[in-house]
Motif scaffolding. Sequence first.
Motif, PDB file in Angstrom:
ATOM      1  N   TYR A 264       2.972  -6.462   2.321  1.00 42.39           N
ATOM      2  CA  TYR A 264       1.521  -6.242   2.322  1.00 42.39           C
ATOM      3  C   TYR A 264       0.809  -7.242   1.423  1.00 42.39           C
ATOM      4  CZ  TYR A 264      -3.018  -4.282   1.264  1.00 42.39           C
ATOM      5  OH  TYR A 264      -4.366  -4.133   1.087  1.00 42.39           O
ATOM      6  N   GLU A 265       1.207  -7.282   0.174  1.00 43.21           N
ATOM      7  CA  GLU A 265       0.490  -8.078  -0.819  1.00 43.21           C
ATOM      8  C   GLU A 265       0.513  -9.567  -0.489  1.00 43.21           C
ATOM      9  OE1 GLU A 265      -2.152  -8.222  -3.629  1.00 43.21           O
ATOM     10  OE2 GLU A 265      -1.171  -6.307  -3.235  1.00 43.21           O
ATOM     11  N   ALA A 266       1.660 -10.083  -0.074  1.00 46.20           N
ATOM     12  CA  ALA A 266       1.789 -11.523   0.167  1.00 46.20           C
ATOM     13  C   ALA A 266       1.217 -11.970   1.512  1.00 46.20           C
ATOM     14  CB  ALA A 266       3.248 -11.938   0.064  1.00 46.20           C
ATOM     15  N   ALA A 267       0.946 -11.038   2.410  1.00 51.02           N
ATOM     16  CA  ALA A 267       0.345 -11.410   3.702  1.00 51.02           C
ATOM     17  C   ALA A 267      -1.126 -11.720   3.468  1.00 51.02           C
ATOM     18  CB  ALA A 267       0.495 -10.280   4.711  1.00 51.02           C
ATOM     19  N   SER A 268      -1.495 -12.975   3.624  1.00 48.40           N
ATOM     20  CA  SER A 268      -2.887 -13.364   3.415  1.00 48.40           C
ATOM     21  C   SER A 268      -3.707 -13.064   4.668  1.00 48.40           C
ATOM     22  CB  SER A 268      -2.970 -14.859   3.088  1.00 48.40           C
ATOM     23  OG  SER A 268      -2.626 -15.619   4.237  1.00 48.40           O
TER      24      SER A 268
ATOM     25  N   SER B  54       7.536  -1.094   2.897  1.00 49.96           N
ATOM     26  CA  SER B  54       6.399  -0.480   2.200  1.00 49.96           C
ATOM     27  C   SER B  54       6.857   0.420   1.060  1.00 49.96           C
ATOM     28  CB  SER B  54       5.512   0.290   3.188  1.00 49.96           C
ATOM     29  OG  SER B  54       6.151   1.451   3.657  1.00 49.96           O
ATOM     30  N   ILE B  55       8.001   1.066   1.225  1.00 49.10           N
ATOM     31  CA  ILE B  55       8.531   1.897   0.136  1.00 49.10           C
ATOM     32  C   ILE B  55       8.928   1.026  -1.041  1.00 49.10           C
ATOM     33  CG2 ILE B  55      10.465   3.391  -0.533  1.00 49.10           C
ATOM     34  CD1 ILE B  55      10.326   4.508   2.390  1.00 49.10           C
ATOM     35  N   VAL B  56       9.581  -0.095  -0.749  1.00 51.63           N
ATOM     36  CA  VAL B  56       9.987  -1.009  -1.811  1.00 51.63           C
ATOM     37  C   VAL B  56       8.747  -1.600  -2.494  1.00 51.63           C
ATOM     38  CG1 VAL B  56      11.135  -3.218  -2.278  1.00 51.63           C
ATOM     39  CG2 VAL B  56      12.212  -1.549  -0.763  1.00 51.63           C
ATOM     40  N   GLU B  57       7.754  -2.007  -1.709  1.00 53.82           N
ATOM     41  CA  GLU B  57       6.578  -2.657  -2.277  1.00 53.82           C
ATOM     42  C   GLU B  57       5.659  -1.698  -3.029  1.00 53.82           C
ATOM     43  OE1 GLU B  57       3.069  -5.813  -0.999  1.00 53.82           O
ATOM     44  OE2 GLU B  57       4.547  -5.183   0.493  1.00 53.82           O
TER      45      GLU B  57
ATOM     46  N   SER C 170       6.399   1.700  -3.806  1.00 53.22           N
ATOM     47  CA  SER C 170       7.082   2.802  -4.473  1.00 53.22           C
ATOM     48  C   SER C 170       6.337   4.090  -4.112  1.00 53.22           C
ATOM     49  CB  SER C 170       7.158   2.569  -5.977  1.00 53.22           C
ATOM     50  OG  SER C 170       7.944   3.545  -6.590  1.00 53.22           O
ATOM     51  N   ARG C 171       5.926   4.872  -5.084  1.00 57.89           N
ATOM     52  CA  ARG C 171       5.147   6.086  -4.809  1.00 57.89           C
ATOM     53  C   ARG C 171       3.713   5.915  -5.299  1.00 57.89           C
ATOM     54  NH1 ARG C 171       6.841   9.324  -1.049  1.00 57.89           N
ATOM     55  NH2 ARG C 171       5.710  11.043  -1.977  1.00 57.89           N
ATOM     56  N   GLY C 172       3.249   4.652  -5.399  1.00 57.02           N
ATOM     57  CA  GLY C 172       1.955   4.370  -5.992  1.00 57.02           C
ATOM     58  C   GLY C 172       0.756   4.448  -5.075  1.00 57.02           C
ATOM     59  N   ASP C 173       0.956   4.670  -3.792  1.00 62.06           N
ATOM     60  CA  ASP C 173      -0.172   4.705  -2.866  1.00 62.06           C
ATOM     61  C   ASP C 173      -0.105   5.979  -2.038  1.00 62.06           C
ATOM     62  OD1 ASP C 173      -1.609   4.324  -0.280  1.00 62.06           O
ATOM     63  OD2 ASP C 173      -2.074   2.371  -1.159  1.00 62.06           O
ATOM     64  N   PRO C 174      -1.037   6.907  -2.258  1.00 63.12           N
ATOM     65  CA  PRO C 174      -0.984   8.202  -1.561  1.00 63.12           C
ATOM     66  C   PRO C 174      -1.007   8.100  -0.036  1.00 63.12           C
ATOM     67  CG  PRO C 174      -2.561   8.299  -3.376  1.00 63.12           C
ATOM     68  CD  PRO C 174      -2.126   6.860  -3.244  1.00 63.12           C
ATOM     69  N   GLU C 175      -1.765   7.161   0.529  1.00 59.00           N
ATOM     70  CA  GLU C 175      -1.827   7.056   1.993  1.00 59.00           C
ATOM     71  C   GLU C 175      -0.531   6.495   2.569  1.00 59.00           C
ATOM     72  OE1 GLU C 175      -6.081   6.323   3.709  1.00 59.00           O
ATOM     73  OE2 GLU C 175      -5.835   5.088   1.901  1.00 59.00           O
ATOM     74  N   VAL C 176       0.037   5.516   1.911  1.00 64.38           N
ATOM     75  CA  VAL C 176       1.327   4.974   2.347  1.00 64.38           C
ATOM     76  C   VAL C 176       2.394   6.056   2.195  1.00 64.38           C
ATOM     77  CG1 VAL C 176       3.121   3.258   1.866  1.00 64.38           C
ATOM     78  CG2 VAL C 176       0.710   2.568   1.891  1.00 64.38           C
ATOM     79  N   ASN C 177       2.347   6.782   1.078  1.00 63.77           N
ATOM     80  CA  ASN C 177       3.301   7.882   0.865  1.00 63.77           C
ATOM     81  C   ASN C 177       3.211   8.908   1.989  1.00 63.77           C
ATOM     82  OD1 ASN C 177       3.909   6.704  -1.596  1.00 63.77           O
ATOM     83  ND2 ASN C 177       2.762   8.204  -2.800  1.00 63.77           N
ATOM     84  N   ALA C 178       1.989   9.279   2.344  1.00 65.39           N
ATOM     85  CA  ALA C 178       1.803  10.303   3.378  1.00 65.39           C
ATOM     86  C   ALA C 178       2.393   9.841   4.708  1.00 65.39           C
ATOM     87  CB  ALA C 178       0.322  10.639   3.530  1.00 65.39           C
ATOM     88  N   LEU C 179       2.147   8.589   5.073  1.00 65.37           N
ATOM     89  CA  LEU C 179       2.705   8.070   6.328  1.00 65.37           C
ATOM     90  C   LEU C 179       4.234   8.029   6.279  1.00 65.37           C
ATOM     91  CD1 LEU C 179       0.225   5.144   7.081  1.00 65.37           C
ATOM     92  CD2 LEU C 179       0.487   7.271   8.376  1.00 65.37           C
TER      93      LEU C 179
END
Length: 190
Positions: A25-29, A107-110, A112-121
């Motif tokens: 996610y982060e590195a994709a410009s 996404s789990i590696v990038e 971790s558990r820091g994003d609630p929406e990513v966690n939910a998915l």
Amino acid sequence: MARPSEFDRDEAIASAIRVFARHGYEAASTSDLIEGMGIGRQSLYGAFGDKRRLFLEALRRYSDGSLAQMSEALAGGGPAREAIEAALLVGLGSSDDLETGCLGVGSIVEFSRGDPEVNALNDAAAALVVAAFAARVQDGIAAGEFAPALDPHAAGRMLLTLRSGLKVAARGGAGQDELREAARLALRGL
């Protein structure tokens, strides 16, 4: 009045999945996404809102597709053990094509558990995978393939963990024979 989209949304999301799988996610410009999706900057923002919304939609679509592949493999005829092996090995990706990497594991590696929406998915996808594996394990117990005392849900959680590890191993260069051997070794433990 807004102009209609001049691109195929499904194709654009499929392309975004490949870009995010390659870069994370982060590195994709934005430039990577525009080029990979074959759309203009205004189309990206107009159709998807922003990079984050696009990523969440791509992750949802990737998870749905991965679950569909696994479900099809699990529904195959024959012994439960064979169906589970097929589900473990379908769609793992490879190191030869980095765009086939697992968006869910990435996404789990990038994040971790820091994003609630990513966690939910990811949590929802994991629950569906565990349930699908557990149902097929239960079939195997009923058919006498697995020990009657085996906890199907615990086995389902273990199989999810194994599948995630197999995806990482495939991305790291493990070949099909090596991946199949690992899956079979784990299944002998059931």
